[in-house]
Design a protein around this motif. Structure first.
Motif, PDB file in Angstrom:
ATOM      1  N   VAL A  34     -18.387  25.504  12.912  1.00  0.00           N
ATOM      2  CA  VAL A  34     -17.918  26.582  12.047  1.00  0.00           C
ATOM      3  C   VAL A  34     -16.523  26.978  12.513  1.00  0.00           C
ATOM      4  CG1 VAL A  34     -18.332  28.941  11.257  1.00  0.00           C
ATOM      5  CG2 VAL A  34     -20.261  27.410  11.692  1.00  0.00           C
ATOM      6  N   THR A  35     -15.568  26.995  11.583  1.00  0.00           N
ATOM      7  CA  THR A  35     -14.183  27.350  11.903  1.00  0.00           C
ATOM      8  C   THR A  35     -13.853  28.709  11.310  1.00  0.00           C
ATOM      9  OG1 THR A  35     -13.559  25.015  11.886  1.00  0.00           O
ATOM     10  CG2 THR A  35     -11.782  26.615  11.703  1.00  0.00           C
ATOM     11  N   SER A  36     -13.215  29.551  12.132  1.00  0.00           N
ATOM     12  CA  SER A  36     -12.756  30.854  11.652  1.00  0.00           C
ATOM     13  C   SER A  36     -11.387  31.124  12.258  1.00  0.00           C
ATOM     14  CB  SER A  36     -13.742  31.957  12.041  1.00  0.00           C
ATOM     15  OG  SER A  36     -13.826  32.079  13.446  1.00  0.00           O
ATOM     16  N   CYS A  37     -10.592  31.918  11.568  1.00  0.00           N
ATOM     17  CA  CYS A  37      -9.238  32.229  12.031  1.00  0.00           C
ATOM     18  C   CYS A  37      -9.011  33.729  12.006  1.00  0.00           C
ATOM     19  CB  CYS A  37      -8.188  31.551  11.149  1.00  0.00           C
ATOM     20  SG  CYS A  37      -8.236  29.754  11.220  1.00  0.00           S
ATOM     21  N   GLY A  38      -8.152  34.190  12.911  1.00  0.00           N
ATOM     22  CA  GLY A  38      -7.778  35.596  12.953  1.00  0.00           C
ATOM     23  C   GLY A  38      -6.662  35.872  11.963  1.00  0.00           C
ATOM     24  N   ALA A  39      -6.190  37.092  11.990  1.00  0.00           N
ATOM     25  CA  ALA A  39      -5.107  37.500  11.096  1.00  0.00           C
ATOM     26  C   ALA A  39      -3.812  36.810  11.492  1.00  0.00           C
ATOM     27  CB  ALA A  39      -4.934  39.015  11.160  1.00  0.00           C
ATOM     28  N   SER A  40      -2.962  36.597  10.508  1.00  0.00           N
ATOM     29  CA  SER A  40      -1.669  35.963  10.732  1.00  0.00           C
ATOM     30  C   SER A  40      -0.712  36.974  11.340  1.00  0.00           C
ATOM     31  CB  SER A  40      -1.136  35.454   9.396  1.00  0.00           C
ATOM     32  OG  SER A  40       0.082  34.794   9.574  1.00  0.00           O
ATOM     33  N   GLY A  41       0.191  36.476  12.176  1.00  0.00           N
ATOM     34  CA  GLY A  41       1.202  37.335  12.773  1.00  0.00           C
ATOM     35  C   GLY A  41       2.567  36.687  12.652  1.00  0.00           C
ATOM     36  N   LEU A  42       3.609  37.466  12.866  1.00  0.00           N
ATOM     37  CA  LEU A  42       4.969  36.954  12.802  1.00  0.00           C
ATOM     38  C   LEU A  42       5.533  36.931  14.218  1.00  0.00           C
ATOM     39  CD1 LEU A  42       7.163  36.014  10.818  1.00  0.00           C
ATOM     40  CD2 LEU A  42       7.975  38.360  10.737  1.00  0.00           C
ATOM     41  N   ALA A  44       8.679  34.891  16.576  1.00  0.00           N
ATOM     42  CA  ALA A  44       9.860  34.022  16.600  1.00  0.00           C
ATOM     43  C   ALA A  44      10.294  33.637  15.187  1.00  0.00           C
ATOM     44  CB  ALA A  44       9.592  32.777  17.446  1.00  0.00           C
ATOM     45  N   GLY A  45      10.044  34.523  14.232  1.00  0.00           N
ATOM     46  CA  GLY A  45      10.421  34.266  12.845  1.00  0.00           C
ATOM     47  C   GLY A  45       9.498  33.299  12.132  1.00  0.00           C
ATOM     48  N   LEU A  46       8.349  33.010  12.718  1.00  0.00           N
ATOM     49  CA  LEU A  46       7.396  32.056  12.142  1.00  0.00           C
ATOM     50  C   LEU A  46       6.026  32.713  11.994  1.00  0.00           C
ATOM     51  CD1 LEU A  46       8.403  29.044  14.403  1.00  0.00           C
ATOM     52  CD2 LEU A  46       8.969  29.327  11.991  1.00  0.00           C
ATOM     53  N   ALA A  47       5.230  32.210  11.060  1.00  0.00           N
ATOM     54  CA  ALA A  47       3.859  32.693  10.874  1.00  0.00           C
ATOM     55  C   ALA A  47       2.970  32.015  11.901  1.00  0.00           C
ATOM     56  CB  ALA A  47       3.375  32.381   9.463  1.00  0.00           C
ATOM     57  N   THR A  48       2.177  32.803  12.618  1.00  0.00           N
ATOM     58  CA  THR A  48       1.278  32.248  13.625  1.00  0.00           C
ATOM     59  C   THR A  48      -0.129  32.763  13.383  1.00  0.00           C
ATOM     60  OG1 THR A  48       1.761  34.052  15.154  1.00  0.00           O
ATOM     61  CG2 THR A  48       3.078  32.058  15.373  1.00  0.00           C
ATOM     62  N   ARG A  49      -1.090  31.998  13.852  1.00  0.00           N
ATOM     63  CA  ARG A  49      -2.497  32.346  13.689  1.00  0.00           C
ATOM     64  C   ARG A  49      -3.276  31.628  14.780  1.00  0.00           C
ATOM     65  NH1 ARG A  49      -5.094  32.221   7.878  1.00  0.00           N
ATOM     66  NH2 ARG A  49      -4.161  34.242   7.979  1.00  0.00           N
ATOM     67  N   VAL A  50      -4.355  32.233  15.259  1.00  0.00           N
ATOM     68  CA  VAL A  50      -5.231  31.579  16.221  1.00  0.00           C
ATOM     69  C   VAL A  50      -6.590  31.392  15.550  1.00  0.00           C
ATOM     70  CG1 VAL A  50      -5.934  33.724  17.376  1.00  0.00           C
ATOM     71  CG2 VAL A  50      -6.082  31.565  18.607  1.00  0.00           C
ATOM     72  N   CYS A  51      -7.161  30.189  15.725  1.00  0.00           N
ATOM     73  CA  CYS A  51      -8.427  29.833  15.085  1.00  0.00           C
ATOM     74  C   CYS A  51      -9.429  29.364  16.127  1.00  0.00           C
ATOM     75  CB  CYS A  51      -8.206  28.721  14.064  1.00  0.00           C
ATOM     76  SG  CYS A  51      -7.082  29.176  12.732  1.00  0.00           S
ATOM     77  N   GLY A  63      -3.971  27.250  18.168  1.00  0.00           N
ATOM     78  CA  GLY A  63      -2.990  28.087  17.496  1.00  0.00           C
ATOM     79  C   GLY A  63      -2.294  27.291  16.408  1.00  0.00           C
ATOM     80  N   LYS A  64      -1.881  27.980  15.353  1.00  0.00           N
ATOM     81  CA  LYS A  64      -1.149  27.351  14.248  1.00  0.00           C
ATOM     82  C   LYS A  64       0.209  28.026  14.111  1.00  0.00           C
ATOM     83  CE  LYS A  64      -4.172  25.857  10.745  1.00  0.00           C
ATOM     84  NZ  LYS A  64      -4.837  26.158   9.479  1.00  0.00           N
ATOM     85  N   VAL A  65       1.234  27.219  13.902  1.00  0.00           N
ATOM     86  CA  VAL A  65       2.590  27.726  13.682  1.00  0.00           C
ATOM     87  C   VAL A  65       3.082  27.134  12.361  1.00  0.00           C
ATOM     88  CG1 VAL A  65       4.932  27.863  14.592  1.00  0.00           C
ATOM     89  CG2 VAL A  65       3.001  27.732  16.183  1.00  0.00           C
ATOM     90  N   ALA A  66       3.601  27.996  11.483  1.00  0.00           N
ATOM     91  CA  ALA A  66       4.080  27.556  10.169  1.00  0.00           C
ATOM     92  C   ALA A  66       5.283  28.400   9.770  1.00  0.00           C
ATOM     93  CB  ALA A  66       2.976  27.690   9.127  1.00  0.00           C
ATOM     94  N   LEU A  67       5.958  27.964   8.732  1.00  0.00           N
ATOM     95  CA  LEU A  67       7.039  28.773   8.184  1.00  0.00           C
ATOM     96  C   LEU A  67       6.453  30.082   7.663  1.00  0.00           C
ATOM     97  CD1 LEU A  67       9.105  26.108   6.194  1.00  0.00           C
ATOM     98  CD2 LEU A  67       9.754  27.241   8.325  1.00  0.00           C
ATOM     99  N   ALA A  68       7.197  31.165   7.801  1.00  0.00           N
ATOM    100  CA  ALA A  68       6.712  32.465   7.348  1.00  0.00           C
ATOM    101  C   ALA A  68       6.682  32.562   5.822  1.00  0.00           C
ATOM    102  CB  ALA A  68       7.582  33.574   7.929  1.00  0.00           C
TER     103      ALA A  68
END
Length: 151
Positions: A34-42, A44-51, A63-68
């Motif tokens: 089962v995969t779940s992720c927390g809320a997205s945060g900003l 270094a100018g990028l969207a981040t999330r921990v799952c 952790g995930k790093v993506a364009l904001a």
């Protein structure tokens, strides 16, 4: 002749429908992930999330790093950024956090930074993952995600 061919085809269809292989019953010890992720945060100018991926009593964080957001039309491609990521995993109240610091190069595609090992915990335990991303001159502002193991 057409009626005979139709009758033969129907009979073959019935035979095929009645002769079906036995389906293998799922094993009692098969555990799904089962995969779940927390809320997205900003950060270094990028969207981040921990799952978290939970399989039984084993939890793997990443952790995930993506364009904001999408680039503006006509703007140049984003410049590659050197990031310093920190991923910490801890069983709350049971052990000290395990921390991994890893440099990564971010271009424009989403990247995942995985923890080196899964945290094993007992049923009912809460496991916390923290993911921080820093890029000079911006400090990390970690995102947090907790999962409670229900067995």
């Amino acid at each position: 002749m057409n009626r005979l061919a139709l009758l033969a085809a129907s009979a073959m269809g019935l035979v095929v429908c009645t002769i079906t292989p036995a389906a293998a019953a799922p094993s009692a010890d098969t555990t799904e992930t089962v995969t779940s992720c927390g809320a997205s945060g900003l950060q270094a100018g990028l969207a981040t999330r921990v799952c978290a991926e939970v399989t039984g009593t084993s939890v793997t964080f990443y952790g995930k790093v993506a364009l904001a957001g999408p680039p503006s039309p006509g703007s140049p491609q984003p410049v590659a950024k050197e990031l310093l990521t920190t991923l910490s995993v801890e069983v709350v109240g049971a052990a000290a956090p395990q921390t991994q610091v890893k440099p990564v190069l971010f271009t424009a595609a989403t990247i995942e930074v995985r923890a080196p090992a899964a945290a094993a915990a007992t049923c009912g335990s809460t496991v916390r993952g923290t993911f921080g991303v820093a890029a000079y001159p911006r400090a990390a502002s970690p995102v947090v995600h907790e999962v409670t193991l229900t067995c």
